[in-house]
Design an enzyme around this catalytic site. Structure first.
Site, short mmCIF file in Angstrom:
data_model
loop_
_atom_site.label_atom_id
_atom_site.label_comp_id
_atom_site.label_asym_id
_atom_site.label_seq_id
_atom_site.Cartn_x
_atom_site.Cartn_y
_atom_site.Cartn_z
N ASN A 49 77.43 -6.04 46.65
CA ASN A 49 77.89 -4.71 47.06
C ASN A 49 79.06 -4.88 48.03
O ASN A 49 78.90 -5.49 49.10
CB ASN A 49 76.71 -3.96 47.72
CG ASN A 49 77.10 -2.56 48.13
OD1 ASN A 49 78.17 -2.35 48.68
ND2 ASN A 49 76.23 -1.61 47.88
N HIS A 102 81.18 -2.65 52.23
CA HIS A 102 81.53 -2.94 53.63
C HIS A 102 82.95 -3.48 53.80
O HIS A 102 83.51 -3.41 54.89
CB HIS A 102 80.49 -3.88 54.25
CG HIS A 102 79.17 -3.19 54.39
ND1 HIS A 102 78.95 -2.20 55.32
CD2 HIS A 102 78.04 -3.29 53.66
CE1 HIS A 102 77.72 -1.74 55.17
NE2 HIS A 102 77.15 -2.37 54.17
N HIS A 133 79.14 2.05 46.08
CA HIS A 133 78.57 3.39 46.26
C HIS A 133 79.72 4.33 46.56
O HIS A 133 80.35 4.23 47.62
CB HIS A 133 77.56 3.34 47.42
CG HIS A 133 76.83 4.62 47.65
ND1 HIS A 133 75.79 4.72 48.53
CD2 HIS A 133 76.99 5.87 47.11
CE1 HIS A 133 75.33 5.97 48.53
NE2 HIS A 133 76.04 6.68 47.69
N ARG A 145 80.53 7.53 47.86
CA ARG A 145 79.82 8.59 48.60
C ARG A 145 80.62 9.88 48.56
O ARG A 145 81.86 9.86 48.45
CB ARG A 145 79.61 8.15 50.05
CG ARG A 145 78.69 6.95 50.19
CD ARG A 145 78.36 6.72 51.65
NE ARG A 145 77.52 7.75 52.17
CZ ARG A 145 76.20 7.62 52.41
NH1 ARG A 145 75.60 6.47 52.21
NH2 ARG A 145 75.52 8.62 52.88
N ARG A 148 83.49 7.70 52.66
CA ARG A 148 83.66 6.96 53.92
C ARG A 148 84.04 5.50 53.68
O ARG A 148 84.56 4.85 54.56
CB ARG A 148 82.40 7.05 54.77
CG ARG A 148 81.24 6.26 54.24
CD ARG A 148 80.11 6.21 55.22
NE ARG A 148 79.42 7.47 55.30
CZ ARG A 148 78.14 7.58 55.66
NH1 ARG A 148 77.46 6.51 55.99
NH2 ARG A 148 77.55 8.74 55.68
N GLU A 179 76.72 3.15 42.29
CA GLU A 179 75.67 3.91 42.99
C GLU A 179 76.27 5.27 43.34
O GLU A 179 77.39 5.34 43.86
CB GLU A 179 75.29 3.22 44.30
CG GLU A 179 74.57 1.93 44.13
CD GLU A 179 74.36 1.27 45.49
OE1 GLU A 179 74.70 1.85 46.53
OE2 GLU A 179 73.88 0.14 45.49
N THR A 229 71.90 4.42 52.90
CA THR A 229 70.90 5.13 52.10
C THR A 229 69.52 4.99 52.75
O THR A 229 69.08 3.87 53.04
CB THR A 229 70.87 4.55 50.67
OG1 THR A 229 72.20 4.43 50.20
CG2 THR A 229 70.07 5.45 49.74
N GLU A 284 65.62 0.52 40.61
CA GLU A 284 65.96 -0.42 41.67
C GLU A 284 64.98 -0.15 42.81
O GLU A 284 64.93 0.97 43.35
CB GLU A 284 67.40 -0.24 42.16
CG GLU A 284 67.71 -1.22 43.29
CD GLU A 284 69.17 -1.30 43.69
OE1 GLU A 284 70.05 -1.08 42.84
OE2 GLU A 284 69.43 -1.58 44.87
N HIS A 294 68.41 -3.59 49.22
CA HIS A 294 68.54 -2.90 50.52
C HIS A 294 67.98 -3.78 51.63
O HIS A 294 66.81 -4.13 51.63
CB HIS A 294 67.88 -1.53 50.57
CG HIS A 294 68.73 -0.57 51.34
ND1 HIS A 294 68.78 -0.56 52.71
CD2 HIS A 294 69.62 0.36 50.92
CE1 HIS A 294 69.66 0.35 53.09
NE2 HIS A 294 70.18 0.91 52.04
N1 PXP Z 1 71.05 -0.92 46.66
C1 PXP Z 1 71.28 0.37 46.99
C2 PXP Z 1 70.78 1.44 46.06
C3 PXP Z 1 72.01 0.71 48.13
O1 PXP Z 1 72.23 2.01 48.45
C4 PXP Z 1 72.51 -0.33 48.95
C5 PXP Z 1 73.35 0.01 50.15
O2 PXP Z 1 74.53 0.61 49.75
C6 PXP Z 1 72.25 -1.65 48.57
C7 PXP Z 1 71.50 -1.93 47.44
C8 PXP Z 1 72.73 -2.82 49.40
O3 PXP Z 1 72.07 -2.79 50.62
P1 PXP Z 1 72.52 -3.79 51.78
O4 PXP Z 1 73.93 -3.46 52.11
O5 PXP Z 1 71.56 -3.48 52.87
O6 PXP Z 1 72.38 -5.18 51.22
#
Ligand code: PXP
Length: 239
Positions: free
Chosen positions: A7, A10, A43, A45, A49, A70, A101, A151, A191
């Protein structure tokens, strides 16, 4: 072998902190793929952001692996997904003021809307995953309304304060994963997974894919993105 989706939200967070052009999540996606990631997760949003519409368009063009989008089940996001056609949509709950989330979807409470959105996406040949807590009633409802995949939200497992709590959360994840697999659904998890807490999750054999963002990017600040991804992949491969 479990697939690793990285992901890259960030990276976009850092860029948006200055409303600048760098660091570009597109460059991060290329590095992630070169390091061996099996897919890229973003994601989009509603408040934009971090990931922007432009990022999504470019990722769709350049990715060699898989694009997992996402998004909330809102109409605006549906239209974007139908035009971009990611390899998968993961529907997530979204609240404007949350830092990230918070918890999984209430599939039972929102079954009519979610069923309709799943069907619309599937007609366009976009498989749909639902981000849910490890709750058997939610898994059953996800299957009933036609989701291809779940998921499993691993946040409570990651936040567990004692080994006993952690074990209890792990068991819930395992039960949810087993039930989804029995229903022949795909089983992903994610997550708050980290280099330190991922190994017990990898021991659950029904889990096919992990989506990890924050901890990989946090490590990348110090060791570089390629190295950070390779270190997570080494843990995945070891199990
Ligand atoms: N899966 C989902 C559905 C999420 O919303 C997120 C955060 O955007 C992640 C995985 C990744 O989570 P993390 O950044 O805590 O590894």
């Amino acid at each position: 072998m479990v697939r690793l989706g990285v992901n890259i939200d960030h990276i976009a967070n850092i860029r948006q902190a200055r409303k600048a052009v760098q660091p570009d999540p597109i460059a991060a996606a290329v590095i992630a793929e070169m390091a061996g990631a099996d897919g890229i997760t973003v994601h989009l949003r509603q408040d934009r952001r971090h990931i922007q519409d432009r990022d999504l368009r470019l990722l769709r063009e350049i990715l060699q692996t898989r694009l997992n989008l996402e998004m909330s089940a809102e109409q605006e996001m549906m239209e974007i997904a139908l035009s971009i056609k990611p390899d998968m949509v993961t529907l997530v709950p979204e609240k404007g003021d949350e830092i990230t989330t918070q918890g999984g979807l209430d599939v039972i409470g929102q079954k009519d809307l979610l069923a309709q959105q799943i069907q619309t996406l599937q007609i366009s040949e976009i498989p749909v995953s639902l981000f849910i807590d490890p709750d058997l009633a939610q898994v059953k409802k996800a299957r009933k309304i036609g989701a291809d995949c779940i998921e499993i939200h691993t946040g409570l497992y990651a936040a567990a304060k004692t080994p006993k709590q952690q074990q209890e959360e792990l068991e819930k994840i395992e039960q949810a994963a087993k039930l989804a697999k029995k229903f022949t659904m795909g089983v992903n998890a994610g997550h708050d997974l980290t280099y330190r807490n991922v190994t017990p999750i990898l021991a659950i054999e029904e889990i096919e894919e992990l989506n990890i963002g924050h901890n990989i990017i946090a490590r990348a600040v110090f060791v570089g993105l390629e190295q950070a991804i390779k270190e997570m992949l080494a843990l995945v491969q070891k199990s």
